[in-house]
Design a protein around this motif. Structure first.
Motif, PDB file in Angstrom:
ATOM      1  N   ALA A  53     -98.512  88.331 -34.760  1.00 21.61           N
ATOM      2  CA  ALA A  53     -97.965  89.675 -34.935  1.00 21.61           C
ATOM      3  C   ALA A  53     -96.800  89.885 -33.985  1.00 21.61           C
ATOM      4  N   SER A  66     -91.263  98.262 -37.480  1.00 19.90           N
ATOM      5  CA  SER A  66     -92.635  98.048 -37.892  1.00 19.90           C
ATOM      6  C   SER A  66     -93.163  96.770 -37.258  1.00 19.90           C
ATOM      7  N   ARG A  67     -94.472  96.663 -37.233  1.00 21.13           N
ATOM      8  CA  ARG A  67     -95.126  95.445 -36.757  1.00 21.13           C
ATOM      9  C   ARG A  67     -95.226  94.481 -37.939  1.00 21.13           C
ATOM     10  N   TYR A 112     -96.509  90.774 -39.517  1.00 22.29           N
ATOM     11  CA  TYR A 112     -97.536  89.744 -39.389  1.00 22.29           C
ATOM     12  C   TYR A 112     -97.090  88.525 -40.195  1.00 22.29           C
ATOM     13  N   THR A 126     -96.002  93.392 -43.617  1.00 21.51           N
ATOM     14  CA  THR A 126     -96.334  94.500 -42.735  1.00 21.51           C
ATOM     15  C   THR A 126     -97.636  95.097 -43.265  1.00 21.51           C
ATOM     16  N   ALA A 127     -98.248  95.951 -42.466  1.00 21.73           N
ATOM     17  CA  ALA A 127     -99.461  96.614 -42.941  1.00 21.73           C
ATOM     18  C   ALA A 127     -99.152  97.442 -44.179  1.00 21.73           C
ATOM     19  N   ASN A 178    -109.155  98.171 -45.930  1.00 20.25           N
ATOM     20  CA  ASN A 178    -108.733  98.498 -44.567  1.00 20.25           C
ATOM     21  C   ASN A 178    -107.913  97.326 -44.041  1.00 20.25           C
ATOM     22  N   TYR A 220    -105.684  97.129 -41.699  1.00 20.87           N
ATOM     23  CA  TYR A 220    -105.525  97.015 -40.244  1.00 20.87           C
ATOM     24  C   TYR A 220    -106.681  96.225 -39.628  1.00 20.87           C
ATOM     25  N   ARG A 221    -107.903  96.492 -40.072  1.00 22.70           N
ATOM     26  CA  ARG A 221    -109.056  95.753 -39.544  1.00 22.70           C
ATOM     27  C   ARG A 221    -108.948  94.271 -39.911  1.00 22.70           C
ATOM     28  N   LEU A 238    -106.205  92.554 -40.612  1.00 26.07           N
ATOM     29  CA  LEU A 238    -105.114  91.933 -39.866  1.00 26.07           C
ATOM     30  C   LEU A 238    -105.516  91.663 -38.424  1.00 26.07           C
ATOM     31  N   ASP A 239    -106.217  92.596 -37.806  1.00 29.98           N
ATOM     32  CA  ASP A 239    -106.673  92.389 -36.422  1.00 29.98           C
ATOM     33  C   ASP A 239    -107.600  91.181 -36.343  1.00 29.98           C
ATOM     34  N   SER A 263     -93.513  92.954 -33.233  1.00 28.09           N
ATOM     35  CA  SER A 263     -92.793  94.165 -33.598  1.00 28.09           C
ATOM     36  C   SER A 263     -91.340  93.807 -33.884  1.00 28.09           C
TER      37      SER A 263
END
Length: 392
Positions: free
Chosen positions: A361, A369-370, A372, A332-333, A345, A347-348, A350-351, A363
Motif C-alpha cells: 500500500a 488516494s491510497r 494497493y 484503490t479501495a 468490506n 477495507y478489511r 485489503l488490510d 499513498s
C-alpha cells in the motif's frame, strides 16, 4: 496474378515556414516537388503465397485458436491482462514504453506519466476494436482512432488526415523520406477499399489480416497513431473472423521481437511481395502465443502462492478481492468497491492482504488516494514486456 506494387505521383509540397521568412539554409524546404505513394485498390484481388508459407499460416492459426480456447474458462482473469499487454507492446513499437505499475496507475487517473497515459489510450482503442469486431467498416477505423487520440491537442481524433505524412528523415519536409503516404484526397477511398477486403469471407484468415494491416499502414490515413490503430484493427479482425473468441492475443509483442523484420516486410509488401508480411505475421503469432503462455503460467504461480500464504476462510471476501487483483494489479479501495459492490468490506480485505505481504500500500499524491498493488503480478507483466523487447 502477382500482387501489384504501389505506384507514385509527383506532388508539390509547401512548407509550413512559407511566408514567415526562413534562414538561407532552409529555403530549399519552403516549396518543392516530391513523390507520394499511389497504392493499388485491393478489394477484389486474391493474395497468393507459397505452399510452405500456407502451411506455416495454418499452423499459426491453429496455435492462436488453441491458446484462445484453452483460456475459455479463465477469461475474467486473463482477458484484461492480455489486452493491456498487447496495447503496451503495440505502443512500444512506436517507442512508447512504461512499466506495468505506471500503466495501471494511469488507468486510475494518474496522468503525470505521458507514456503510460498514451498506453492506456491504446488499451481503449483495443477495446473499441473488439467491440466493433463484427462491423469492419471505415467507421470502425475512425472509432478506434477516436478512442486512441481522444483529448490529444495536436491531432484530430477520429478524422482522416488533410495533409501529407511521411516516414523518416526530416519532420519539416518529405524530401528524402523513407516512405511518403498517399495524398490526403486518396485516403477515404483507399480505406473503404481495404475494409471491403477485410470483410471478405473467401480468404485464409491470417493471410487476409496480414494484407489488411500492410495496406492500412501503406495508406497511413491519420496524422498520428497509424501503427497503433492498424494493430488494433488486426485484433478486430482476429475476433471478427473467429480466430479468437475469448482473449486478445498479443501479436504486437511478437512483432516487437523483430521490429526490423516487421518494417522490412511492410517495405516488401509495397514492392509487391505479399509473402514477407504474411510470414512476419505468422511468426509473430507463434512468438505471441509462447510469450503469453509464459505470462499465464507466471500468474498461475502467483495465485498458488497467494493460496499458500493467505489464511482466510474459503468464503472470505479476501478471495474475491484477489480475483480482481489478478486482472487489475493496482487498485484503490474505491475502484475495488465499484468492482465488487457494497456488500463487500474492501477495507478489511485489503488490510488482511497487506498484513500477509500479498499487497503493498502507498499513498499516491497525484490520485489523492491510497493505492494497493501486487508487485508479483506487475513483475510478471514486466517480464512479458522484457521478453517481447528482445531483438531476434
Amino acid at each position: 496474378m502477382a500482387w501489384p506494387a504501389i505506384d507514385s505521383e509527383e506532388l508539390w509540397f509547401e512548407s509550413r515556414y512559407a511566408g514567415f521568412g526562413v534562414a538561407v539554409s532552409r529555403r530549399a524546404t519552403v516549396g518543392h516537388t516530391y513523390r507520394a505513394a499511389v497504392p493499388p485498390f485491393i478489394a477484389d484481388l486474391d493474395p497468393t503465397v507459397s505452399s510452405a508459407t500456407a502451411a506455416v499460416v495454418d499452423e499459426a492459426t491453429e496455435a492462436l485458436v488453441r491458446f484462445d480456447a484453452g483460456l475459455g474458462g479463465e477469461i475474467a482473469a486473463f482477458a484484461p491482462l492480455l489486452m493491456r499487454s498487447e496495447a503496451a507492446a503495440s505502443s512500444q513499437i512506436e517507442h512508447l514504453t512504461a512499466s506495468a505499475r505506471a500503466v495501471f496507475t494511469a488507468e486510475l487517473g494518474d496522468t503525470s506519466r505521458q507514456n503510460a497515459a498514451q498506453i492506456v489510450a491504446n488499451t481503449r482503442a483495443m477495446q473499441a476494436a473488439l467491440d466493433l469486431a463484427d462491423e469492419l467498416t471505415t467507421e470502425t477505423v475512425l472509432s478506434m482512432h477516436a478512442a486512441l487520440l481522444d483529448g490529444d491537442p495536436n491531432h484530430d481524433a477520429g478524422a482522416w488526415r488533410d495533409e501529407p505524412v511521411w516516414i523518416g528523415r526530416s519532420a519539416d519536409s518529405p524530401d528524402g523520406a523513407d516512405f511518403v503516404a498517399p495524398r490526403a484526397e486518396r485516403v477515404p477511398g483507399l480505406i473503404d477499399d481495404v475494409m471491403r477486403f477485410a470483410r471478405r469471407t473467401d480468404l485464409p484468415r491470417l493471410v487476409q489480416i496480414a494484407v489488411v494491416h500492410a495496406q492500412f499502414e501503406t495508406v497511413h490515413p491519420f496524422t498520428d497513431g497509424n501503427g497503433r490503430t492498424g494493430r488494433a484493427l488486426m485484433q478486430a479482425m482476429f475476433r471478427g473472423t473467429g480466430v479468437t473468441r475469448n482473449v486478445t492475443i498479443p501479436v504486437s509483442a511478437g512483432l516487437l521481437t523483430d521490429t526490423a523484420g516487421y518494417h522490412a516486410a511492410l517495405d516488401a509488401y509495397r514492392a509487391g511481395d505479399v509473402e514477407a508480411i504474411v510470414t512476419a505475421t505468422a511468426e509473430a503469432c507463434f512468438r505471441a502465443v509462447q510469450n503469453a503462455s509464459v505470462l499465464v503460467d507466471d500468474v498461475h504461480a502467483v495465485q498458488e502462492r497467494w493460496r499458500a500464504t493467505v489464511r482466510s476462510r474459503s468464503d472470505s471476501a479476501v478471495w474475491r478481492v484477489l480475483e480482481v487483483i489478478a486482472r487489475q494489479p493496482v487498485v484503490t479501495a474505491g475502484t475495488l468497491a465499484v468492482a465488487l459492490g457494497p456488500a463487500v468490506n474492501v477495507y478489511r480485505a485489503l488490510d488482511t492482504l497487506v498484513a500477509a505481504g500479498v499487497l503493498r500500500a502507498k499513498s499516491e499524491y497525484s490520485l489523492r488516494s491510497r493505492v494497493y498493488r501486487s508487485d508479483e503480478v506487475l513483475a510478471a507483466l514486466d517480464a512479458f514486456a522484457a521478453r517481447a523487447g528482445r531483438r531476434g
